[in-house]
Design a protein around this motif. Structure first.
Motif, PDB file in Angstrom:
ATOM      1  N   LEU A  14      80.086  -6.031  47.343  1.00  0.00           N
ATOM      2  CA  LEU A  14      78.866  -6.168  48.135  1.00  0.00           C
ATOM      3  C   LEU A  14      78.458  -7.624  48.326  1.00  0.00           C
ATOM      4  CD1 LEU A  14      76.854  -3.537  46.105  1.00  0.00           C
ATOM      5  CD2 LEU A  14      77.712  -3.182  48.410  1.00  0.00           C
ATOM      6  N   PHE A  15      77.874  -7.897  49.487  1.00  0.00           N
ATOM      7  CA  PHE A  15      77.137  -9.131  49.710  1.00  0.00           C
ATOM      8  C   PHE A  15      75.664  -8.777  49.607  1.00  0.00           C
ATOM      9  CE2 PHE A  15      81.013 -10.345  51.967  1.00  0.00           C
ATOM     10  CZ  PHE A  15      81.192 -11.620  51.453  1.00  0.00           C
ATOM     11  N   GLU A  16      74.898  -9.630  48.921  1.00  0.00           N
ATOM     12  CA  GLU A  16      73.465  -9.409  48.779  1.00  0.00           C
ATOM     13  C   GLU A  16      72.721 -10.613  49.340  1.00  0.00           C
ATOM     14  OE1 GLU A  16      70.365  -8.086  45.317  1.00  0.00           O
ATOM     15  OE2 GLU A  16      71.832  -9.616  44.802  1.00  0.00           O
ATOM     16  N   PHE A  17      71.780 -10.347  50.240  1.00  0.00           N
ATOM     17  CA  PHE A  17      70.919 -11.389  50.797  1.00  0.00           C
ATOM     18  C   PHE A  17      69.499 -11.101  50.344  1.00  0.00           C
ATOM     19  CE2 PHE A  17      68.180 -12.747  54.431  1.00  0.00           C
ATOM     20  CZ  PHE A  17      68.250 -14.100  54.156  1.00  0.00           C
ATOM     21  N   GLN A  18      68.883 -12.066  49.629  1.00  0.00           N
ATOM     22  CA  GLN A  18      67.546 -11.863  49.074  1.00  0.00           C
ATOM     23  C   GLN A  18      66.574 -12.866  49.708  1.00  0.00           C
ATOM     24  OE1 GLN A  18      67.353 -12.017  44.803  1.00  0.00           O
ATOM     25  NE2 GLN A  18      65.321 -11.127  44.765  1.00  0.00           N
ATOM     26  N   PRO A  19      65.968 -12.486  50.855  1.00  0.00           N
ATOM     27  CA  PRO A  19      65.063 -13.416  51.531  1.00  0.00           C
ATOM     28  C   PRO A  19      63.718 -13.575  50.831  1.00  0.00           C
ATOM     29  CG  PRO A  19      65.149 -11.340  52.719  1.00  0.00           C
ATOM     30  CD  PRO A  19      66.144 -11.255  51.593  1.00  0.00           C
ATOM     31  N   VAL A  53      62.724  -8.291  47.379  1.00  0.00           N
ATOM     32  CA  VAL A  53      63.449  -7.511  48.380  1.00  0.00           C
ATOM     33  C   VAL A  53      64.800  -8.152  48.651  1.00  0.00           C
ATOM     34  CG1 VAL A  53      63.457  -6.682  50.765  1.00  0.00           C
ATOM     35  CG2 VAL A  53      61.317  -6.750  49.489  1.00  0.00           C
ATOM     36  N   SER A  54      65.854  -7.331  48.686  1.00  0.00           N
ATOM     37  CA  SER A  54      67.168  -7.834  49.081  1.00  0.00           C
ATOM     38  C   SER A  54      67.880  -6.788  49.937  1.00  0.00           C
ATOM     39  CB  SER A  54      68.022  -8.200  47.864  1.00  0.00           C
ATOM     40  OG  SER A  54      68.330  -7.065  47.103  1.00  0.00           O
ATOM     41  N   PHE A  55      68.798  -7.267  50.759  1.00  0.00           N
ATOM     42  CA  PHE A  55      69.606  -6.422  51.629  1.00  0.00           C
ATOM     43  C   PHE A  55      71.052  -6.488  51.159  1.00  0.00           C
ATOM     44  CE2 PHE A  55      66.042  -8.008  54.115  1.00  0.00           C
ATOM     45  CZ  PHE A  55      65.499  -6.822  54.591  1.00  0.00           C
ATOM     46  N   LEU A  56      71.738  -5.351  51.194  1.00  0.00           N
ATOM     47  CA  LEU A  56      73.113  -5.257  50.720  1.00  0.00           C
ATOM     48  C   LEU A  56      74.019  -4.772  51.845  1.00  0.00           C
ATOM     49  CD1 LEU A  56      72.234  -3.307  47.480  1.00  0.00           C
ATOM     50  CD2 LEU A  56      72.870  -5.702  47.569  1.00  0.00           C
ATOM     51  N   ALA A  57      75.232  -5.309  51.876  1.00  0.00           N
ATOM     52  CA  ALA A  57      76.259  -4.837  52.805  1.00  0.00           C
ATOM     53  C   ALA A  57      77.596  -4.974  52.101  1.00  0.00           C
ATOM     54  CB  ALA A  57      76.246  -5.641  54.092  1.00  0.00           C
ATOM     55  N   GLY A  58      78.454  -3.971  52.253  1.00  0.00           N
ATOM     56  CA  GLY A  58      79.746  -4.045  51.587  1.00  0.00           C
ATOM     57  C   GLY A  58      80.590  -2.815  51.845  1.00  0.00           C
ATOM     58  N   TYR A  59      81.459  -2.527  50.889  1.00  0.00           N
ATOM     59  CA  TYR A  59      82.401  -1.421  50.998  1.00  0.00           C
ATOM     60  C   TYR A  59      82.463  -0.709  49.655  1.00  0.00           C
ATOM     61  CZ  TYR A  59      86.453   1.094  52.782  1.00  0.00           C
ATOM     62  OH  TYR A  59      87.293   2.066  53.226  1.00  0.00           O
ATOM     63  N   ARG A  60      82.529   0.625  49.702  1.00  0.00           N
ATOM     64  CA  ARG A  60      82.552   1.417  48.473  1.00  0.00           C
ATOM     65  C   ARG A  60      83.662   2.463  48.546  1.00  0.00           C
ATOM     66  NH1 ARG A  60      77.729   5.336  46.231  1.00  0.00           N
ATOM     67  NH2 ARG A  60      78.728   5.895  44.284  1.00  0.00           N
ATOM     68  N   GLY A  86      72.400  -1.305  52.365  1.00  0.00           N
ATOM     69  CA  GLY A  86      71.338  -0.906  51.456  1.00  0.00           C
ATOM     70  C   GLY A  86      70.163  -1.855  51.468  1.00  0.00           C
ATOM     71  N   LEU A  87      69.052  -1.352  50.982  1.00  0.00           N
ATOM     72  CA  LEU A  87      67.826  -2.114  50.780  1.00  0.00           C
ATOM     73  C   LEU A  87      67.466  -1.992  49.311  1.00  0.00           C
ATOM     74  CD1 LEU A  87      65.246  -3.564  51.813  1.00  0.00           C
ATOM     75  CD2 LEU A  87      64.287  -1.276  52.194  1.00  0.00           C
TER      76      LEU A  87
END
Length: 84
Positions: free
Chosen positions: A36-41, A45-52, A79-80
């Motif tokens: 996953l990549f996680e971006f926490q602005p 709160v953070s946003f997740l994108a990846g592969y499972r 994900g959120l």
């Protein structure tokens, strides 16, 4: 269940995450892996994108009452994450 997660901090707001686990409960064998990549602005709160990838092997009963669930699932993940 036994699992592990490792987080690499790429920047102050961007992380790369690897996680996996193995289940020992009611199933014969269950495991999953995710990258996953996680971006926490913001702080909470953070946003997740990846592969499972997840594999489940479950069997219960016998004869006409047999229930069998043996499946592999994989694909993109979004994900959120809300922390408090």
């Amino acid at each position: 269940m036994l699992g592990a997660r490792y987080v690499w901090a790429l920047t102050e707001k961007l992380n790369l995450m690897a996680r996996g686990d193995i289940g020992f409960g009611g199933s014969d064998f269950t495991w999953n892996l995710a990258g996953l990549f996680e971006f926490q602005p913001w702080k909470h709160v953070s946003f997740l994108a990846g592969y499972r990838y997840m594999s489940v092997d479950y069997e219960d009963g016998a004869g006409p009452d047999l229930f069998k669930y043996d499946v592999d699932m994989h694909g993109p993940l979004l994900g959120l994450n809300i922390l408090w």
